[in-house]
Write a protein that holds these residues in place. Structure first.
Motif: not given
Length: 363
Positions: A5-7, A19-20, A23, A127
């Motif tokens: 995941t990424m923000r 939020t997450d 990715d 991100e």
């Protein structure tokens, strides 16, 4: 296999949340890049509360159907990023670690899709972002990332002025001195067009317009910008134009850039702009509007509606930033972290002096 995941800043329902999200995974011909800076656009603000309306307008325009408003939407299309890795089908012409910008498009099954306005290709308020390798341009001359991210909105001004194609005797007027109006002023200055009249209610934006190259700045709350035409040798009325023609007098022409995008602006310009004016509509009015066309017929006015830019105009704008021909730092009014994105959206949506806020996800 879980890709992690990424923000990201996500439009969910009618809210913007950080939020997450899953990715990014590069598709054919894409690279994975780390977002270094991403500007917030007026279209991003509109999307949060009115995405369904925007999707419907896109369908009526014949645009490809790229957004499902029921899904999460990662926004952001004004960006500078650093290449992390290359996906399948890439030629790896730029090495990992290279800072890049690009026109914000990816190639979907139905044609080009706008990154940040696609639920297939997520935007750069995150991100990481997947970008089309063929469109990447390396950032020149050590240009700071937050300034390189301004290439996209500045290119809109480059395109608007190219469509207007003003001549050496044109007098230009810019209505609205937000990011796009200021970009138009910059593009006019680069082409040596003047004088330029600029109008905005905000004192800070008027000051920026003057700094960018406007010769006359007007507060519409106290005076009409149209009061200046005759002094600048542009006939302001049909009667004045008739007198000049009967006298065989050479006069200047008017090019007006509408950069506000609210109902009533086009009718206002039909009534108040000079005869023979070229009205270039850059502001994106998302609502129904009404005009009286016969006024434009009587005054022989010409309207052009413009959107985005060509790849060459985008590259030219980046070059101008890199060579110091455009002072991009004057556009920036704040830099914030990803966690502060929702608050930045609220600040930009409220009337005030903000022009361009850039989000730095790793800040």
């Amino acid at each position: 296999m879980d890709r992690g995941t990424m923000r990201a800043a996500v439009r969910r329902g009618t809210q913007l949340i950080v939020t997450d999200v899953p990715d990014v995974r590069p598709e054919q011909g894409q690279v994975v890049a780390r977002t270094l800076a991403c500007g917030i656009c007026g279209s991003d603000l509109h999307a949060v509360h009115h995405l369904e309306h925007g999707v419907e307008i896109g369908r009526r325009s014949g645009a490809p159907d790229t957004i499902d408003p029921a899904q999460d939407l990662v926004l952001g299309h004004e960006f500078c990023a650093e290449i992390l890795d290359h996906g399948p089908g890439t030629d790896k012409r730029l090495k990992p670690g290279t800072r890049v910008v690009s026109t914000p498009f990816a190639f979907g099954p139905g044609g080009p899709e706008l990154i940040g306005f696609s639920t297939r290709f997520s935007g750069a308020l995150a991100e990481r972002v997947a970008l089309t390798e063929a469109l990447l341009l390396p950032v020149p001359n050590g240009l700071p990332s937050e300034i390189a991210a301004l290439t996209e909105p500045l290119a809109v001004g480059t395109h608007a002025v190219a469509v207007a194609n003003p001549g050496s005797r044109s007098v230009a007027m810019v209505i609205g001195c937000g990011p796009i109006g200021l970009a138009v002023i910059v593009a006019l200055k680069r082409r040596g067009i003047g004088p330029v009249i600029a109008a905005d209610f905000s004192p800070a934006r008027r000051a920026l317009a003057e700094q960018m190259g406007a010769h006359i700045v007007v507060d519409p709350a106290t005076a009409s910008a149209h009061n200046h035409w005759e002094v600048l040798d542009v006939p302001a009325t049909l009667a004045s134009l008739g007198h000049a023609q009967l006298q065989g007098r050479s006069v200047r022409d008017a090019v007006v850039f509408e950069c506000v995008g609210v109902p009533g602006m086009l009718q206002n310009l039909l009534e108040n702009a000079p005869p023979l004016s070229h009205i270039v509509v850059v502001g994106a009015c998302m609502e129904d509007d009404r005009i009286v066309p016969v006024i434009g017929i009587n005054k022989q006015m010409r309207f052009s509606f413009v959107w985005a830019y060509s790849p060459d105009e985008f590259a030219d704008t980046l070059h101008a930033l890199g060579e110091g021909l455009i002072d991009g730092s004057a556009f920036l009014t704040d830099r914030v972290s990803l966690a502060e994105t929702a608050a930045a959206f609220d600040r930009l949506a409220a009337p005030g002096d903000q022009v361009k806020i850039v989000v730095e996800p790793w800040r």
